[in-house]
Design an enzyme around this catalytic site. Structure first.
Site, PDB file in Angstrom:
ATOM      1  N   HIS A 158      10.462  -0.986 -81.765  1.00 36.43           N
ATOM      2  CA  HIS A 158       9.778  -1.236 -80.500  1.00 36.43           C
ATOM      3  C   HIS A 158       8.948  -2.512 -80.568  1.00 36.43           C
ATOM      4  CE1 HIS A 158       9.919   3.369 -79.853  1.00 36.43           C
ATOM      5  NE2 HIS A 158      10.728   2.817 -78.963  1.00 36.43           N
TER       6      HIS A 158
ATOM      7  N   CYS B 278       1.857   5.182 -81.307  1.00 39.68           N
ATOM      8  CA  CYS B 278       2.912   6.097 -80.847  1.00 39.68           C
ATOM      9  C   CYS B 278       2.421   7.514 -80.593  1.00 39.68           C
ATOM     10  CB  CYS B 278       4.039   6.185 -81.879  1.00 39.68           C
ATOM     11  SG  CYS B 278       4.781   4.641 -82.355  1.00 39.68           S
TER      12      CYS B 278
ATOM     13  N   GLU C   9       3.827   8.413 -76.834  1.00 46.05           N
ATOM     14  CA  GLU C   9       3.686   7.124 -76.149  1.00 46.05           C
ATOM     15  C   GLU C   9       4.982   6.669 -75.491  1.00 46.05           C
ATOM     16  OE1 GLU C   9       1.906   2.780 -77.300  1.00 46.05           O
ATOM     17  OE2 GLU C   9       3.493   3.560 -78.588  1.00 46.05           O
ATOM     18  N   ASP C  10       6.114   7.075 -76.045  1.00 44.60           N
ATOM     19  CA  ASP C  10       7.396   6.595 -75.529  1.00 44.60           C
ATOM     20  C   ASP C  10       7.782   7.228 -74.204  1.00 44.60           C
ATOM     21  OD1 ASP C  10       7.934   4.843 -77.644  1.00 44.60           O
ATOM     22  OD2 ASP C  10       8.652   6.486 -78.895  1.00 44.60           O
TER      23      ASP C  10
ATOM     24  N   ARG D  55      16.015  12.201 -76.780  1.00 47.03           N
ATOM     25  CA  ARG D  55      14.600  12.273 -76.425  1.00 47.03           C
ATOM     26  C   ARG D  55      14.360  12.464 -74.934  1.00 47.03           C
ATOM     27  NH1 ARG D  55      10.613   8.223 -79.173  1.00 47.03           N
ATOM     28  NH2 ARG D  55       9.310   9.950 -78.474  1.00 47.03           N
TER      29      ARG D  55
ATOM     30  N   ARG E 269      16.023   0.333 -77.570  1.00 48.81           N
ATOM     31  CA  ARG E 269      15.660   1.512 -76.767  1.00 48.81           C
ATOM     32  C   ARG E 269      15.367   1.179 -75.302  1.00 48.81           C
ATOM     33  NH1 ARG E 269      13.948   5.715 -80.303  1.00 48.81           N
ATOM     34  NH2 ARG E 269      15.344   5.592 -82.097  1.00 48.81           N
TER      35      ARG E 269
END
Length: 403
Positions: free
Chosen positions: A312, A397, A216-217, A236, A282
């Protein structure tokens, strides 16, 4: 609420109908006009048909490509497609006539080409513009309707890395992660989505990226637009490559957040046309600014929300199908931002995946929340994601839903 992006097969069939039928209309109109003006003889009809046939076939192909690229969505796009297609098709028709006659290309052939474009073929070119603006646009809309397919409900997922236990954590103490149990839980999560009618697509595993299972990120979907993120954790950033290729292969338009902007998809909560974006560890201000610039022309309103108590925004709040935002009060710093807000009794109860208008997916570690939501009339599907929760993950996520 946005209409799901038409599948590629649907757009291709609509484009073929638009391109070839519009070209047929142009061909018939031009041949008929010259047929009448040349005395309506049978020989003239055959000669005219043969003369314009190559140009008309070329126009069909060019208009099909233009339709597939979305030119017929707007009147000016259709006008450009008709003009460029008409001129190019006329030129190709003349070129074919010269080549098929066995004549070597010469200055005389070049002169004939330009004379034809400004003379005999001019009617064809004008006809292409008029037909694209009228028949073409009408055909495009109608063909999309005729070829309407069952909307795809796609869930993108990514298998856990063997290095999952090394994933980034910020607000929790690191505890052992059972990799084998995580695999079993991931399989159960995927099976739950499939059972709810989602077409589950795997993005290639990224074993060298411990957090890659939290797909999802890396991308956020807005209708037919996929926004590739710029993950806040440097470790990431390599995750986005395969995700970008996957969403592009599905026919989605692609936009990207560029450094120095950072944006994690877990910080993006969509409620109708309002997009809440968590400003936390983030996601930075530049990432939010870029997302706002991408979405504002599409009618979305981006609302930035400070996040300090969790990784998040969607670790803190998510939304029910009716747009009510739910969250665990001890972690929600600004509940008034969300309008309709409903407190839930457990930390892991703040994250739900919307499965349909009356169903949600929830972690099995939030049984009181499951009871609360069921009492509100929702069908609650629960899955065990305890190993991912140890890494600040949740049910949202582990997938990206495309409707």
């Amino acid at each position: 609420m946005h209409t799901p992006a038409p599948s590629f097969a649907r757009r291709l069939s609509a484009s073929l109908i638009t391109g070839f039928v519009t070209a047929l209309v142009v061909h018939a109109a031009v041949v008929l006009m010259y047929f009448v003006s040349n005395g309506a003889s049978g020989e003239a009809l055959v000669a005219l048909n043969n003369y314009f046939l190559a140009a008309s076939l070329s126009l069909a192909v060019l208009l099909t490509i233009a339709a597939l690229l979305g030119a017929f969505r707007t009147w000016w796009g259709a006008a450009i497609a008709g003009l460029v297609g008409g001129i190019a098709a006329s030129a190709l028709g003349v070129l074919y006539a010269v080549v098929s006659s066995g004549t070597a290309w010469s200055d005389q052939a070049t002169a004939f080409l330009f004379t034809s474009l400004a003379g005999t073929s001019l009617v064809f070119e004008v006809g292409a513009v008029v037909a694209a603006l009228t028949a073409g646009r009408a055909l495009w809309k109608a063909a999309l309707s005729w070829s309407r397919d069952v909307p795809r409900r796609i869930a993108l997922v990514r298998p856990p890395s063997s290095r999952l236990a090394e994933g980034e954590i910020t607000h929790l103490e690191r505890v052992p992660v059972d990799a084998e149990l995580a695999e079993t839980q991931w399989d159960g999560y995927v099976a739950a989505l499939a059972a709810e009618g989602f077409e589950v697509l795997d993005v290639a595993a990224a074993d060298d990226h411990p957090d890659s299972v939290f797909i999802e990120d890396t991308v956020v979907i807005f209708g037919d637009l996929a926004v590739i993120t710029s993950p806040g954790a440097e470790s990431r950033r390599g995750e986005i490559t395969d995700v970008r290729e996957t969403v592009a292969s599905l026919g989605l338009r692609v936009a990207e957040i560029a450094e120095p902007g950072t944006l994690d998809g877990g910080d993006v909560l969509k409620v109708g046309t309002t997009v809440y974006v968590g400003r936390g560890g983030r996601t930075n201000g530049e990432g939010i600014r870029q997302l706002r610039a991408i979405l504002s022309p599409l009618g979305y309103t981006v609302v930035a929300v400070p996040v300090k108590k969790a990784l998040h925004l969607k670790s803190v709040v998510t939304a029910l199908p009716d747009g009510t935002v739910i969250g665990y009060p001890k972690l929600v710093e600004h509940p008034g931002v969300f309008g309709r807000f409903l407190a839930v009794p457990e930390e892991h109860g703040s994250a739900v995946v919307v499965l349909s208008d009356d169903a949600v997916l929830l972690s099995s570690s939030a049984p009181k929340t499951a009871t609360l939501l069921a009492d509100l009339g929702y069908r609650v599907v629960t899955v065990d994601v305890s190993e991912f929760e140890k890494l600040e993950g949740c049910v949202t996520c582990l997938s990206v839903r495309i409707r």
